[in-house]
Design an enzyme around this catalytic site. Structure first.
Site, PDB file in Angstrom:
ATOM      1  N   GLU A 162      -0.799  -9.067   6.384  1.00 20.71           N
ATOM      2  CA  GLU A 162      -0.690  -7.851   5.572  1.00 20.71           C
ATOM      3  C   GLU A 162      -2.017  -7.124   5.394  1.00 20.71           C
ATOM      4  O   GLU A 162      -2.336  -6.682   4.289  1.00 20.71           O
ATOM      5  CB  GLU A 162      -0.117  -8.197   4.182  1.00 20.71           C
TER       6      GLU A 162
HETATM    7  C1  NGO Z   1       4.165 -12.791   1.992  1.00 22.19           C
HETATM    8  C2  NGO Z   1       2.742 -12.405   1.616  1.00 22.19           C
HETATM    9  C3  NGO Z   1       2.245 -13.166   0.402  1.00 22.19           C
HETATM   10  C4  NGO Z   1       3.280 -13.167  -0.710  1.00 22.19           C
HETATM   11  C5  NGO Z   1       4.573 -13.747  -0.181  1.00 22.19           C
HETATM   12  C6  NGO Z   1       5.654 -13.756  -1.237  1.00 22.19           C
HETATM   13  C7  NGO Z   1       2.741 -13.723   3.448  1.00 22.19           C
HETATM   14  C8  NGO Z   1       2.293 -14.487   4.608  1.00 22.19           C
HETATM   15  N1  NGO Z   1       2.027 -12.805   2.810  1.00 22.19           N
HETATM   16  O1  NGO Z   1       3.933 -13.913   2.871  1.00 22.19           O
HETATM   17  O2  NGO Z   1       1.043 -12.574  -0.055  1.00 22.19           O
HETATM   18  O3  NGO Z   1       2.825 -13.953  -1.785  1.00 22.19           O
HETATM   19  O4  NGO Z   1       5.039 -13.039   0.936  1.00 22.19           O
HETATM   20  O5  NGO Z   1       6.870 -14.269  -0.792  1.00 22.19           O
END
Ligand code: NGO
Length: 533
Positions: free
Chosen positions: A342
């Site tokens: 992200e």
């Molecule tokens: C995503 C995000 C995390 C969140 C999570 C919540 C990943 C790999 N990045 O997973 O920052 O906490 O969802 O479900």
């Protein structure tokens, strides 16, 4: 005969043994509780399990625990096992390390295991006169002992004295893992969990033959490990968490205590420093790490994707080198996880440059890179392990990386994320990837899930627990149990044993054990739990 050719479905062979865990009514009824359980109660399902109907071994005041002579790790596992059993049974259970091949008692031996069971596999023989666990490596003895624990009456896992008897069903189990990496992840950044809380979780996951605990040590809301060369990271960046609580961080001695505790249970710690996104806590701690030289405020919300290390800034790489250097020096395991997920405030070319350069830094410190699957958008080193967390069954960059040799750890968010709600009305958790009850957590094949990422490209599975809504150990347990054992079984058991109905029978048999252990588990309506559990 090879082990593979001996793989058989064990359920039919076990039909003669009645699953008696249903008689257990909790700690208050010890006499009824000390009842033998069946091979069909073991999670993860063993490769082969051949019951000997009518035969059982009973642990008594005459039982000695023997450990392979000359092996400190075998003695440590024997002592750990005996110490636990002494508490619940009140039996003396002396540990002896001088006898090579005893014919009585419980022996943990590093001889005589089939070579095909590898480093983590074992052979467990239970006769009326003796219990023998044989393995090629100490790790296999530890895994075999976890099976043995599950074959003892559930009250053997109690933390207060219980009445016996202590029977173990007779027969033979030959067992070894399908995948090398069977992980759990705990996010200690969104909410902080103490050393004791992490150790409690390690104890719980080790019972299901999980061998990796990935610690998500930094995120926007908190930096959780002391770094001597950048002390404000923990001192200031560790001082908050989601919702504005006080947060916390591990000293380097704390982290080492976790690493050692895990190692004693054959669990490898994988430390994650998430970069270049998810870095607000670091950016808030040091103004000079920001492209504009201004430190943002600390963050206690739950949005993602807004922060980034400054990719063009040379100091960024000094910072990474020093942080990774200190963490690598504290970490005996092979991996450093660099996150990489992200990074939506970073351009695609900056992202690729950043990941490629960070991989080199990790490699220079002698460690192998793990990253979320987003790192496939850069140029993964052949050794880099990518962790899939998507909700689809195809991912072109990841499939291309796999074709180039990248190994993949499977954590599909709509199957393996322990922070997803079970049902709409689950008090904890999120539902962006969907609702996940037992059937959904169990019904997928990690080796044939993602197109272009077949069995040989899959290093294993991992069940992440993100903690935006998770605050206590009771919360951790409620989300992990019973789904973590589902992921553990997908990682350990051969696909030929995969059977939802049989799995749910095994899972139900764990309920009384979790009750005795004080694990706050979710009573999924998809599983028939024995009354009183
Ligand atoms: C995503 C995000 C995390 C969140 C999570 C919540 C990943 C790999 N990045 O997973 O920052 O906490 O969802 O479900």
């Amino acid at each position: 005969m090879t082990i593979a050719s001996r793989q058989t479905r064990c359920i039919a062979a076990l039909a003669g043994i009645v699953l008696t865990a249903g008689l257990v009514s909790g700690i208050a009824a010890p006499a009824a509780a000390a009842t033998a359980v069946a091979f069909s109660a073991v999670v993860p399902a063993p490769v082969t399990a051949t019951a000997a109907p009518g035969v059982s071994y009973t642990v008594t005041s005459a039982t000695t625990v023997y450990a392979a002579p000359g092996s400190a790790p075998a003695a440590a596992t024997a002592n750990q096992f005996a110490a636990r059993l002494r508490v619940s049974t009140g039996l003396p259970l002396p540990v002896v390390t001088t006898v090579a091949g005893p014919s009585d008692g419980i022996a943990l031996l590093l001889t005589g295991a089939p070579p095909g069971v590898g480093a983590e596999g074992y052979q467990l023989d239970i006769t009326a006169g003796a219990i023998t666990v044989r393995a090629n490596q100490p790790a296999g003895l530890f895994r075999g002992v976890q099976t043995l624990r599950q074959l003892l009456p559930v009250t053997a896992d109690a933390t207060t004295p219980q009445a016996g008897p202590w029977p173990v069903p007779g027969g033979q189990i030959i067992d070894y893992p399908r995948f090398a990496h069977r992980g759990a992840m705990l996010d200690v950044a969104r909410h902080f969990f103490t050393v004791a809380q992490v150790q409690r979780y390690i104890d719980q996951i080790a019972l299901y033959k999980i061998n990796v605990l990935h610690l998500h040590l930094s995120d926007d809301q908190g930096w959780r490990i002391a770094i001597n060369s950048w002390p404000n990271l923990a001192a200031y960046g560790g001082g908050t968490q989601v919702g504005g609580g006080p947060g916390g961080y591990y000293t380097q001695a704390d982290y080492t205590a976790i690493v050692n505790y895990a190692a004693d249970r054959y669990v490898t710690i994988v430390p994650e420093i998430d970069m270049p996104g998810h870095t607000n806590a670091a950016l808030a701690s040091y103004a000079q790490l920001n492209c504009n030289g201004v430190a943002p405020a600390r963050y206690t919300g739950t949005q993602v994707g807004f922060s980034s290390l400054c990719v063009p800034l040379e100091l960024t790489y000094t910072f990474i080198d020093q942080v990774v250097g200190e963490i690598a020096a504290l970490t005996p395991g092979p991996y450093v996880h660099i996150g990489g997920d992200e990074a939506s405030s970073t351009t695609a070319s900056d992202y690729a440059y950043f990941i490629n350069r960070t991989q080199q830094i990790v490699a220079a410190h002698g460690k192998t890179v793990m990253g979320w699957h987003d790192v496939a958008n850069a140029t993964p080193l052949p050794s880099t392990v990518a962790q899939f967390w998507g909700t689809t069954t195809s991912n072109a960059p990841l499939a291309a990386a796999a074709a180039n040799g990248t190994k993949v750890v499977m954590s599909p968010a709509n199957k393996a994320y322990l922070d997803m709600k079970y049902r709409n009305n689950t008090r904890l958790g999120q539902k962006w990837a969907g609702l996940i009850d037992v059937n959904t957590a169990y019904e997928w094949n990690p080796g044939a899930y993602l197109s272009g990422v077949g069995e040989t490209a899959v290093l294993g599975v991992e069940a992440p627990l993100w903690t935006e809504t998770i605050v206590t150990s009771a919360d951790i347990e409620y989300m992990a149990f019973p789904r973590l054992p589902a992921i553990a079984e997908l990682g350990w058991s051969p696909w030929s044993t995969h059977n939802l109905t049989a799995f749910k029978g095994r899972l139900g048999a764990q309920g009384p054990r979790w009750r005795v252990m004080g694990i706050n588990y979710y009573h999924s309506t998809q599983v028939t739990w024995p009354s009183g559990s």
